[in-house]
Design a protein around this motif. Structure first.
Motif, PDB file in Angstrom:
ATOM      1  N   ASN A   1       0.937  -1.303   0.028  1.00 18.01           N
ATOM      2  CA  ASN A   1       0.013  -0.075   0.076  1.00 18.01           C
ATOM      3  C   ASN A   1       0.688   1.279  -0.026  1.00 18.01           C
ATOM      4  O   ASN A   1       0.044   2.325  -0.357  1.00 18.01           O
ATOM      5  CB  ASN A   1      -0.989   0.283   1.079  1.00 18.01           C
ATOM      6  CG  ASN A   1      -2.232  -0.889   1.035  1.00 18.01           C
ATOM      7  OD1 ASN A   1      -3.028  -0.527   0.084  1.00 18.01           O
ATOM      8  ND2 ASN A   1      -2.213  -1.788   1.574  1.00 18.01           N
TER       9      ASN A   1
ATOM     10  N   TYR B   1       0.284   4.321  -2.402  1.00 19.10           N
ATOM     11  CA  TYR B   1      -1.064   4.971  -2.501  1.00 19.10           C
ATOM     12  C   TYR B   1      -1.079   5.817  -1.472  1.00 19.10           C
ATOM     13  O   TYR B   1      -1.872   6.454  -1.009  1.00 19.10           O
ATOM     14  CB  TYR B   1      -2.020   3.836  -2.446  1.00 19.10           C
ATOM     15  CG  TYR B   1      -2.098   3.025  -3.400  1.00 19.10           C
ATOM     16  CD1 TYR B   1      -2.537   3.374  -4.705  1.00 19.10           C
ATOM     17  CD2 TYR B   1      -1.187   1.578  -3.631  1.00 19.10           C
ATOM     18  CE1 TYR B   1      -2.591   2.672  -5.959  1.00 19.10           C
ATOM     19  CE2 TYR B   1      -1.325   1.121  -4.607  1.00 19.10           C
ATOM     20  CZ  TYR B   1      -2.132   1.305  -5.869  1.00 19.10           C
ATOM     21  OH  TYR B   1      -1.750   0.468  -6.943  1.00 19.10           O
ATOM     22  N   ASP B   2       0.137   5.987  -0.409  1.00 19.93           N
ATOM     23  CA  ASP B   2      -0.017   6.825   0.754  1.00 19.93           C
ATOM     24  C   ASP B   2       0.472   8.354   0.265  1.00 19.93           C
ATOM     25  O   ASP B   2       0.917   8.368  -0.770  1.00 19.93           O
ATOM     26  CB  ASP B   2       1.074   6.478   1.664  1.00 19.93           C
ATOM     27  CG  ASP B   2       0.455   5.006   2.678  1.00 19.93           C
ATOM     28  OD1 ASP B   2      -0.572   4.696   2.373  1.00 19.93           O
ATOM     29  OD2 ASP B   2       1.477   4.148   3.078  1.00 19.93           O
TER      30      ASP B   2
ATOM     31  N   ASN C   1      -9.356  -4.924   1.081  1.00 18.97           N
ATOM     32  CA  ASN C   1      -9.043  -3.468   0.401  1.00 18.97           C
ATOM     33  C   ASN C   1     -10.475  -2.952  -0.224  1.00 18.97           C
ATOM     34  O   ASN C   1     -10.693  -3.585  -0.883  1.00 18.97           O
ATOM     35  CB  ASN C   1      -8.004  -3.603  -0.448  1.00 18.97           C
ATOM     36  CG  ASN C   1      -7.360  -2.258  -0.772  1.00 18.97           C
ATOM     37  OD1 ASN C   1      -8.024  -1.400  -1.128  1.00 18.97           O
ATOM     38  ND2 ASN C   1      -6.110  -2.052  -0.734  1.00 18.97           N
TER      39      ASN C   1
ATOM     40  N   ARG D   1      -6.602  -1.498  -6.639  1.00 19.77           N
ATOM     41  CA  ARG D   1      -5.558  -1.855  -5.901  1.00 19.77           C
ATOM     42  C   ARG D   1      -5.465  -3.485  -5.519  1.00 19.77           C
ATOM     43  O   ARG D   1      -4.451  -4.179  -5.648  1.00 19.77           O
ATOM     44  CB  ARG D   1      -5.403  -1.120  -4.291  1.00 19.77           C
ATOM     45  CG  ARG D   1      -5.333   0.385  -4.444  1.00 19.77           C
ATOM     46  CD  ARG D   1      -5.257   0.764  -3.144  1.00 19.77           C
ATOM     47  NE  ARG D   1      -5.447   2.281  -3.349  1.00 19.77           N
ATOM     48  CZ  ARG D   1      -5.370   3.232  -2.305  1.00 19.77           C
ATOM     49  NH1 ARG D   1      -5.224   2.662  -0.983  1.00 19.77           N
ATOM     50  NH2 ARG D   1      -5.623   4.459  -2.427  1.00 19.77           N
TER      51      ARG D   1
END
Length: 149
Positions: free
Chosen positions: A14, A17-18, A59, A64
């Protein structure tokens, strides 16, 4: 332990995507992408587990999910939930590691990974004798320069 076999936890997947405005987050995201390219180049072997399947299924972002699940096909091993992992997960949970994280680490140990890559600060503070826990940026630095951090 199998040399150069690694496990990337859900936090790693992830990371791109932060919020990339944070320099550390951006560098870790780039490092994670570099590691994935090295997996494709066969420098590292990727381990997968039922815990990755479980967390990816949770999710809320469909794109994603698809991107992450593609990596399952690249993995050299896919760990199933066997009693040995559940026992190890409980042992790790008693060391103040959250249940899901403990099961991820137990899966990585069962897969005979040398490294467990994560961006989770709480996990990075833990020391587990069977596996090296490290963030992607420090992993690259250590692997490619030999620096022991």
């Amino acid at each position: 332990m199998i040399k150069n076999r690694i496990y990337l936890d859900n936090c790693c997947f992830n990371r791109p995507y932060d919020d990339q405005a944070n320099l550390n987050v951006h560098l870790e995201a780039e490092a994670k992408i570099f590691v994935q390219n090295e997996i494709l180049n066969k420098t590292f072997e990727l381990a997968w587990s039922f815990m990755m399947d479980y967390e990816i299924a949770s999710n809320p972002f469909f794109d994603r999910k698809l991107a992450f699940l593609n990596w399952k096909n690249v993995a050299v091993i896919d760990i199933e939930p066997i009693e040995k992992i559940l026992i190890k997960g409980k042992e790790l949970n008693r060391k103040n590691i959250k249940k899901k994280d403990a099961l991820h680490i137990a899966c990585a140990i069962e897969a005979e990974c040398e490294y467990f890559l994560t961006t989770d600060g709480k996990i990075l503070k833990k020391s587990i004798s069977e596996i090296k826990i490290i963030n992607p940026l420090d992993f690259i630095r250590q692997f490619y320069t030999g620096d022991k951090l």
